[in-house]
Write a protein that holds these residues in place. Structure first.
Motif, short mmCIF file in Angstrom:
data_model
loop_
_atom_site.label_atom_id
_atom_site.label_comp_id
_atom_site.label_asym_id
_atom_site.label_seq_id
_atom_site.Cartn_x
_atom_site.Cartn_y
_atom_site.Cartn_z
N TYR A 42 -8.60 2.11 0.38
CA TYR A 42 -9.46 3.04 1.12
C TYR A 42 -10.78 2.41 1.55
CZ TYR A 42 -12.26 3.62 -3.15
OH TYR A 42 -13.06 3.39 -4.24
N GLY A 68 0.78 -1.22 0.00
CA GLY A 68 0.00 0.00 0.00
C GLY A 68 0.81 1.28 0.00
N ARG A 109 2.55 4.49 1.25
CA ARG A 109 3.27 4.78 2.48
C ARG A 109 4.37 5.78 2.17
NH1 ARG A 109 4.32 -0.22 0.38
NH2 ARG A 109 6.49 -0.89 0.13
N ASP A 126 -4.50 5.82 -1.98
CA ASP A 126 -4.60 4.71 -1.04
C ASP A 126 -5.54 3.69 -1.66
OD1 ASP A 126 -4.99 2.93 1.00
OD2 ASP A 126 -6.07 4.34 2.31
#
Length: 247
Positions: free
Chosen positions: A65, A39, A41, A62
């Motif tokens: 989500y 994901g 980051r 993201d």
């Protein structure tokens, strides 16, 4: 590079994302950056910053989500720890192709309305899981995606997968770049050959190479990160977007 926290409305809810822009003002071509299975980051935000420095407006979403929040993964242990590996694969497996395409439409619509974006022609790039996503979006949205890259992407030409990118070759209008890893169980030689044959048969402008590095080579917080392969990937990505997307 400037970063802005943004929210992208989608059919399935609000998607958190960051928008990365060059330090000098002005509208630029847009790039969608798809992260790996761990994901979005800080590592990917830094990569988006570097891509913005090349002269692009970069959206880093993201992709998870819909979960409403999840505990961050440590890439150093995400695959070696059985419980974390199971959690990672379950989260990645929850993203279906229809979800990916609904999100892509939302991301593209969002970018088209931003003053930081100069054209509706976009580039996509992705890593591991995101590399597959990058090519899927290019295949389904050829009117918008003019350059698409995949770095150590997995499942790009899995014969058992009806949604695999190699099946979309005849629909792609993008200049495609695929940089594979050595000895990668997620993209073995037979898949490499199958994808290359499909791209050639469809007349897709493309470059396919295998870097002398392991799966995950281009992502700095991965234990398999390889500095030489990373710099090679940045050079290849810059050339792809300069040629096909401009700046």
């Amino acid at each position: 590079m400037p970063r802005t926290d943004v929210t992208v409305p989608t059919e399935d809810g609000d998607c958190r994302a960051t928008l990365h822009t060059p330090s000098s003002p002005g509208a630029r071509p847009a790039v969608l950056l798809y992260p790996d299975a761990a994901g979005a980051r800080e590592t990917f935000a830094a990569m988006a910053d570097r891509l913005a420095q090349l002269g692009y407006t970069v959206l880093l979403p993201d992709v998870y989500y819909r979960t409403g929040g999840y505990a961050p993964f440590d890439p150093a242990t995400a695959l070696s720890d059985p419980a974390e590996r199971e959690r990672l694969f379950a989260l990645a497996g929850s993203l279906t192709t229809p979800m990916v395409l609904r999100d892509a439409d939302a991301f593209l619509a969002f970018l088209a309305e931003r003053p930081e974006v100069s054209t509706d022609r976009v580039g996509t790039t992705g890593y591991c899981m995101g590399g597959r996503t990058s090519l899927i979006v290019a295949g389904h949205r050829p009117d918008r995606v003019v350059a698409a890259a995949s770095f150590h992407g997995g499942g790009l030409a899995d014969e058992s997968d009806p949604d695999a990118p190699h099946r979309l070759a005849d629909r792609m209008g993008a200049h495609v770049l695929v940089a594979a890893a050595e000895n990668d169980e997620h993209f073995p030689p037979e898949q490499f050959d199958r994808l290359e044959r499909a791209l050639i048969s469809a007349g897709v402008r493309h470059t396919m190479e295998t870097y002398p590095a392991a799966h995950g080579f281009a992502v700095p917080d991965n234990p398999t990160h390889d500095e030489a392969a990373t710099e090679r990937h940045w050079s290849a990505l810059a050339a792809l977007f300069a040629t096909s997307l401009g700046g």
